[in-house]
Design an enzyme around this catalytic site. Structure first.
Site, PDB file in Angstrom:
ATOM      1  CB  SER A 159      42.074  28.425  39.923  1.00 53.38           C
ATOM      2  OG  SER A 159      42.342  28.718  41.134  1.00 53.38           O
TER       3      SER A 159
ATOM      4  CE1 TYR B  19      40.787  33.650  38.527  1.00 56.54           C
ATOM      5  CE2 TYR B  19      40.744  32.233  40.613  1.00 56.54           C
ATOM      6  CZ  TYR B  19      41.379  32.572  39.411  1.00 56.54           C
ATOM      7  OH  TYR B  19      42.637  32.299  39.143  1.00 56.54           O
TER       8      TYR B  19
HETATM    9  P1  NAD Z   1      48.859  37.988  34.649  1.00 58.57           P
HETATM   10  O1  NAD Z   1      47.805  39.081  35.179  1.00 58.57           O
HETATM   11  O2  NAD Z   1      50.286  37.775  35.067  1.00 58.57           O
HETATM   12  O3  NAD Z   1      48.781  37.582  33.276  1.00 58.57           O
HETATM   13  C1  NAD Z   1      47.438  37.435  32.648  1.00 58.57           C
HETATM   14  C2  NAD Z   1      47.807  38.152  31.113  1.00 58.57           C
HETATM   15  O4  NAD Z   1      46.208  37.779  30.557  1.00 58.57           O
HETATM   16  C3  NAD Z   1      47.812  39.283  30.937  1.00 58.57           C
HETATM   17  O5  NAD Z   1      48.930  39.452  29.926  1.00 58.57           O
HETATM   18  C4  NAD Z   1      46.748  39.937  30.242  1.00 58.57           C
HETATM   19  O6  NAD Z   1      47.027  40.985  29.420  1.00 58.57           O
HETATM   20  C5  NAD Z   1      46.154  38.705  29.474  1.00 58.57           C
HETATM   21  N1  NAD Z   1      44.635  39.307  29.266  1.00 58.57           N
HETATM   22  C6  NAD Z   1      43.751  39.455  29.911  1.00 58.57           C
HETATM   23  N2  NAD Z   1      42.540  39.818  29.762  1.00 58.57           N
HETATM   24  C7  NAD Z   1      42.608  39.404  28.365  1.00 58.57           C
HETATM   25  C8  NAD Z   1      41.942  38.992  27.065  1.00 58.57           C
HETATM   26  N3  NAD Z   1      40.443  39.559  27.024  1.00 58.57           N
HETATM   27  N4  NAD Z   1      42.366  38.702  26.243  1.00 58.57           N
HETATM   28  C9  NAD Z   1      43.611  38.084  26.033  1.00 58.57           C
HETATM   29  N5  NAD Z   1      44.555  38.358  26.945  1.00 58.57           N
HETATM   30  C10 NAD Z   1      44.215  38.871  28.124  1.00 58.57           C
HETATM   31  O7  NAD Z   1      48.003  36.708  35.372  1.00 58.57           O
HETATM   32  P2  NAD Z   1      48.390  35.269  35.666  1.00 58.57           P
HETATM   33  O8  NAD Z   1      48.510  35.008  37.115  1.00 58.57           O
HETATM   34  O9  NAD Z   1      49.650  34.850  34.942  1.00 58.57           O
HETATM   35  O10 NAD Z   1      47.137  34.352  35.356  1.00 58.57           O
HETATM   36  C11 NAD Z   1      47.038  33.713  34.141  1.00 58.57           C
HETATM   37  C12 NAD Z   1      46.064  32.637  34.172  1.00 58.57           C
HETATM   38  O11 NAD Z   1      46.172  31.801  35.500  1.00 58.57           O
HETATM   39  C13 NAD Z   1      44.767  33.176  34.705  1.00 58.57           C
HETATM   40  O12 NAD Z   1      43.664  32.523  34.020  1.00 58.57           O
HETATM   41  C14 NAD Z   1      44.244  33.008  36.105  1.00 58.57           C
HETATM   42  O13 NAD Z   1      42.940  32.809  36.571  1.00 58.57           O
HETATM   43  C15 NAD Z   1      45.057  31.662  36.373  1.00 58.57           C
HETATM   44  N6  NAD Z   1      45.527  31.247  37.670  1.00 58.57           N
HETATM   45  C16 NAD Z   1      46.386  32.120  38.206  1.00 58.57           C
HETATM   46  C17 NAD Z   1      46.959  31.751  39.490  1.00 58.57           C
HETATM   47  C18 NAD Z   1      48.059  32.686  40.317  1.00 58.57           C
HETATM   48  O14 NAD Z   1      48.011  32.418  41.535  1.00 58.57           O
HETATM   49  N7  NAD Z   1      48.422  33.689  39.689  1.00 58.57           N
HETATM   50  C19 NAD Z   1      46.410  30.638  40.271  1.00 58.57           C
HETATM   51  C20 NAD Z   1      45.558  29.886  39.583  1.00 58.57           C
HETATM   52  C21 NAD Z   1      45.230  30.274  38.285  1.00 58.57           C
END
Ligand code: NAD
Length: 261
Positions: free
Chosen positions: A143, A156
């Site tokens: 991130s 985080y």
């Molecule tokens: P999201 O909530 O849409 O998806 C996350 C997925 O991870 C979900 O399907 C959830 O069921 C799964 N998950 C959670 N805990 C789990 C576990 N213990 N085992 C297996 N699966 C698990 O979120 P997103 O925004 O798509 O985030 C995905 C990644 O991207 C994360 O690592 C997040 O930190 C990172 N990220 C997101 C953003 C953003 O702005 N959305 C920015 C930077 C980084």
């Protein structure tokens, strides 16, 4: 360039948001995709969607923070496809709170999913890659918070910084087997993880939801724009498909200029 023909790609957290889009983009690039997620039914829906458009996908129910589930899950993926070529360690959650109010159990849960999950999936996939010595790629979902800090996100920020260290260590050890490890660092992308934070941050900071978007989330971008799912998935594809060790141990910000290091 940017083809994954026949490569077996495990994507964790692939039932939603960024992971889902990466799974779809990898399948469109010829990858055989393991859609791994805690949410079994949603993972099956994503895998079925990929198969319906002519792709090859397997749904895998797996909690990345549980060692036995990861050992068993990656073994099942190898039993199905015979190998693992690419891992995207993407599963993650967000919990926002000031440090003075942060619950210890929440701190540990967040670190377990991001860091234990990345370590366990790396170890199991790297064991297969090391055994076969045919190379591989590991992509960590970092991130902007791998490089910068924000209020209310102590675990985080800690976890996302930690992934840089893990990627560098894997780059060093993986080189022997031709395995590269890199980190994608997105800015804010409108996924369920982010939609949930907008009202939470509004309440914690005493702002309106619109102010949270404009004054907190997108304040330091060059153009006030959200990063898109495709922006992140396309960079994750490039990192997975890149062919030499020239690109290993690196992190790449995909954030509309929010972070520039
Ligand atoms: P999201 O909530 O849409 O998806 C996350 C997925 O991870 C979900 O399907 C959830 O069921 C799964 N998950 C959670 N805990 C789990 C576990 N213990 N085992 C297996 N699966 C698990 O979120 P997103 O925004 O798509 O985030 C995905 C990644 O991207 C994360 O690592 C997040 O930190 C990172 N990220 C997101 C953003 C953003 O702005 N959305 C920015 C930077 C980084």
């Amino acid at each position: 360039m940017n083809r994954l023909d026949g490569k077996v790609c495990v994507v964790t957290g692939a039932a939603s948001g960024i992971g889902r889009r990466i799974a779809e983009v990898y399948a469109a690039a010829g990858g055989r995709v393991v859609v791994a997620d805690l949410a079994a039914e949603a993972a099956e829906t994503v895998a079925a969607g990929i198969r319906a458009t002519g792709g090859d996908a397997l749904a895998l129910a797996m909690d990345v923070a549980d060692e036995a589930q990861v050992v068993d899950g990656i073994a099942r993926a190898i039993a199905h496809y015979g190998r693992i070529d690419v891992l995207v360690a993407n599963a993650g959650i967000q919990i926002v709170s000031p440090i003075v109010d942060f619950d210890f159990a929440d701190w540990k849960r967040l670190l377990a999913i991001h860091l234990d999950g990345a370590f366990l999936t790396t170890r199991e996939c790297l064991r297969d890659m090391a055994r076969r010595r045919e190379g591989g790629a590991i992509v960590y979902m970092g991130s902007v918070h791998s490089h910068l800090a924000s209020k209310l996100k102590a675990p985080y920020v800690t976890a996302k910084h930690g992934l840089l260290g893990l990627a560098r260590a894997v780059a060093k050890e993986g080189a022997e087997y031709g395995v590269r490890a890199n980190v994608v660092c997105p800015g804010f992308v409108r996924t369920p993880l982010v939609e949930k934070q907008i009202p939470e941050q509004a309440q914690a900071l005493g702002l309106s939801e619109d102010e949270v978007v404009r004054q907190v989330m997108l304040k330091d971008t060059v153009d006030g724009e959200f990063t898109t799912l495709d922006d992140v998935a396309n960079v994750a594809l490039m990192l997975a498909a890149f062919e030499t060790n020239a690109l290993t141990g690196q992190s790449l910000n995909v954030s509309h200029g929010w972070a520039m290091q």
